[in-house]
Design a protein around this motif. Structure first.
Motif, PDB file in Angstrom:
ATOM      1  N   GLY A 180       4.417 -50.581  34.230  1.00 22.90           N
ATOM      2  CA  GLY A 180       3.229 -49.919  34.736  1.00 22.90           C
ATOM      3  C   GLY A 180       3.508 -48.685  35.570  1.00 22.90           C
ATOM      4  N   ASP A 181       4.766 -48.497  35.956  1.00 19.77           N
ATOM      5  CA  ASP A 181       5.160 -47.305  36.702  1.00 19.77           C
ATOM      6  C   ASP A 181       5.477 -46.121  35.788  1.00 19.77           C
ATOM      7  N   CYS A 182       5.646 -46.388  34.516  1.00 16.97           N
ATOM      8  CA  CYS A 182       6.093 -45.345  33.589  1.00 16.97           C
ATOM      9  C   CYS A 182       4.970 -44.347  33.296  1.00 16.97           C
ATOM     10  N   PRO A 183       5.330 -43.121  32.942  1.00 19.71           N
ATOM     11  CA  PRO A 183       4.303 -42.123  32.621  1.00 19.71           C
ATOM     12  C   PRO A 183       3.421 -42.555  31.452  1.00 19.71           C
ATOM     13  N   ASP A 184       2.194 -42.101  31.468  1.00 16.99           N
ATOM     14  CA  ASP A 184       1.297 -42.387  30.355  1.00 16.99           C
ATOM     15  C   ASP A 184       1.939 -41.951  29.044  1.00 16.99           C
ATOM     16  N   GLY A 185       1.813 -42.778  28.040  1.00 19.68           N
ATOM     17  CA  GLY A 185       2.341 -42.447  26.721  1.00 19.68           C
ATOM     18  C   GLY A 185       3.769 -42.892  26.484  1.00 19.68           C
ATOM     19  N   THR A 186       4.415 -43.479  27.498  1.00 20.10           N
ATOM     20  CA  THR A 186       5.820 -43.872  27.350  1.00 20.10           C
ATOM     21  C   THR A 186       6.030 -44.789  26.156  1.00 20.10           C
ATOM     22  N   TYR A 187       5.130 -45.733  25.965  1.00 18.60           N
ATOM     23  CA  TYR A 187       5.325 -46.738  24.913  1.00 18.60           C
ATOM     24  C   TYR A 187       4.328 -46.583  23.764  1.00 18.60           C
ATOM     25  N   ASP A 188       3.743 -45.394  23.618  1.00 27.69           N
ATOM     26  CA  ASP A 188       2.722 -45.203  22.587  1.00 27.69           C
ATOM     27  C   ASP A 188       3.238 -45.507  21.190  1.00 27.69           C
ATOM     28  N   ASP A 189       4.504 -45.183  20.919  1.00 28.55           N
ATOM     29  CA  ASP A 189       5.046 -45.375  19.576  1.00 28.55           C
ATOM     30  C   ASP A 189       5.925 -46.620  19.477  1.00 28.55           C
ATOM     31  N   ALA A 190       5.895 -47.464  20.505  1.00 24.98           N
ATOM     32  CA  ALA A 190       6.760 -48.630  20.529  1.00 24.98           C
ATOM     33  C   ALA A 190       6.149 -49.774  19.734  1.00 24.98           C
ATOM     34  N   ALA A 191       7.022 -50.521  19.054  1.00 24.07           N
ATOM     35  CA  ALA A 191       6.553 -51.695  18.327  1.00 24.07           C
ATOM     36  C   ALA A 191       6.102 -52.787  19.292  1.00 24.07           C
ATOM     37  N   PHE A 192       6.716 -52.814  20.474  1.00 25.27           N
ATOM     38  CA  PHE A 192       6.350 -53.786  21.499  1.00 25.27           C
ATOM     39  C   PHE A 192       6.090 -53.028  22.797  1.00 25.27           C
ATOM     40  N   VAL A 193       4.961 -53.300  23.411  1.00 31.68           N
ATOM     41  CA  VAL A 193       4.614 -52.638  24.666  1.00 31.68           C
ATOM     42  C   VAL A 193       4.857 -53.610  25.809  1.00 31.68           C
ATOM     43  N   PRO A 194       5.861 -53.358  26.635  1.00 26.70           N
ATOM     44  CA  PRO A 194       6.143 -54.276  27.744  1.00 26.70           C
ATOM     45  C   PRO A 194       5.049 -54.211  28.800  1.00 26.70           C
ATOM     46  N   THR A 195       4.900 -55.294  29.535  1.00 24.85           N
ATOM     47  CA  THR A 195       3.905 -55.371  30.593  1.00 24.85           C
ATOM     48  C   THR A 195       4.582 -55.757  31.903  1.00 24.85           C
TER      49      THR A 195
END
Length: 450
Positions: A180-195
């Motif tokens: 949640g600290d990462c910039p917006d869009g960091t995981y947009d193309d990721a197969a898995f989005v960490p929480t």
């Protein structure tokens, strides 16, 4: 439980103007961003295990780049420089585990602890494979998802069965730099989005798995450093990750902050954890813990300022931006008879010269103060119980491998692949050997490398 702060890079020295005004690091985020409560602890913290002062730590096989550098220097007749690099690799340091299958990591962990035991030494291991690590930047990677990570964690832990005393650093930056600290869009193309919830659960899971497999293991959850989260912020995250079950936390992994400052900071975190309510949520509840961003207290009539990470702190410093007495007085009053119990270790591998900032008049879009800063030196060599005045400090360790690059730094210059602080070269990738930096670290070691 924490609410997500604004994105922060791992070693950015945070702006403190707002923090001075309110006495704590200013962060903001909607309360809805806070994670769900972590599961109730299933283990209990180890008894106050302390490494004996005469502990001998394990020295692993050197990076091949180091042995090649020694050979190159000797062939050039630079025997003194070659001896310095030899001194680096002869110093005990950690072994990192950053991927592989569960069976592969089990085998490698077992091999490492077996070699350490054969030499009657205590190894330091680093687990660094959490999903979405490093906000997908220079040290990106990690397991494919939470389930894959926990299977990997089981393999890691299985390698420690009957290993005896080991120190284990859990996920550098894993708590200080949450998804949640990462910039917006960091995981947009990721197969898995960490929480954030998954990150907390993953870190708790591997710690518990290690302690079940080897009750003699000393587990430390990584907690960043003095130039990052304030005391209450990182204490909240540690509490949510179940730090009370483990030996404690680690500081300054792969960073450059002064040992004196980290020693104070680690003590404050342990003290904060001792008084922090179980249901505390940073940025929602009033912060009960004094911190490095406002040092007011009885000693200065509560006229505090932010501590300067570029200076070495103490209770007797005459510079107001380096004096910690007010903070310590406030903690003493808050604790009463409560005794802090969480221990900590400090990575001193590269902090002999302290943190770096660009020279006066030099500006960059992002100075990347954490990334291969020039003019740094090795710090104190590994030692258990290094400071009798700070009994919660278990050890100085070399967690980062000195000489391995932090990444392909470009000081934030758009489109650039070179580093102006190293003469315009392209820095090696994260984890690759950086000969120029390795030699400089050895030459500028404080204390001098023997």
């Amino acid at each position: 439980m924490f609410s997500n702060p604004l994105p922060r890079r791992r070693a950015a020295i945070l702006a403190v103007s707002a923090a001075v005004a309110v006495g704590q690091l200013a962060m903001s985020s909607p309360a809805s961003a806070k994670p769900a409560p972590a599961p109730a602890p299933s283990l209990t913290a180890p008894e106050a295990a302390v490494l004996p002062a005469d502990t001998r730590f394990y020295t692993p096989q050197p990076d091949p780049g180091a042995t090649q550098q020694i050979a190159d220097l000797e062939s050039q007749g630079r025997t003194a420089d070659a001896a310095l690099i030899q001194g680096v690799i002869d110093t005990p340091q950690a072994v990192w585990f950053t991927g592989g299958t569960p069976k592969e990591v089990q085998k490698e962990v077992h091999r490492t602890v077996t070699q350490a035991r054969a030499h009657k030494t205590v190894p330091t291991l680093v687990a660094y494979n959490v999903p979405g690590r490093d906000c997908s930047q220079y040290s990106s990677g990690g397991a494919a998802d939470d389930a894959a990570y926990r299977a990997w964690a089981d393999g890691f832990a299985a390698g420690l069965t009957k290993a005896g005393t080991v120190t284990v650093i859990i996920e550098p930056d894993g708590l200080p730099l949450m998804p949640g600290d990462c910039p917006d869009g960091t995981y947009d193309d990721a197969a898995f989005v960490p929480t954030d919830e998954g990150r907390l659960a993953d870190i708790r899971y591997i710690g518990e798995a290690i302690e079940r497999a080897n009750p003699a293991a000393l587990v430390y959850l990584d907690a960043g450093h003095t130039g990052w989260h304030n005391v209450g912020s990182i204490s909240d995250r540690l509490q949510d990750a179940g730090v009370e079950q483990f030996q404690g936390f680690s500081l300054n992994t792969s960073n450059y902050q002064y040992t004196a400052n980290l020693t104070q900071y680690g003590t404050w975190i342990s003290q904060c954890l001792a008084i922090l309510p179980d249901d505390y949520t940073h940025e929602v509840d009033a912060d009960p813990c004094p911190n490095q961003y406002w040092n007011g207290g009885p000693a200065n009539n509560y006229t505090g300022v932010a501590l300067d990470p570029m200076k070495e702190w103490s209770d007797t410093a005459t510079d107001p931006t380096a004096n910690t007495l007010g903070i310590n007085q406030r903690f003493d009053a808050l604790l009463g008879g409560t005794v802090p119990t969480e221990h900590f270790v400090i990575d001193t591998s590269r902090n002999g010269q302290g943190p770096w900032a660009p020279d006066a008049g030099v500006t960059y879009p992002d100075p990347q103060t954490w990334c291969n800063p020039p003019g740094r030196g090795l710090g104190a060599t590994p030692q258990a119980q290094p400071d009798a005045d700070f009994p919660l400090l278990d050890a100085y360790l070399w967690v980062k491998t000195p000489g391995q690059s932090d990444g392909e730094c470009n000081r934030g210059i758009a489109g650039s692949t070179t580093d102006p602080e190293w003469g315009g070269i392209a820095d090696p990738a994260a984890g690759a050997w950086f000969p120029q930096q390795a030699l400089e670290l050895a030459q500028l070691a404080v204390p001098a490398l023997r």
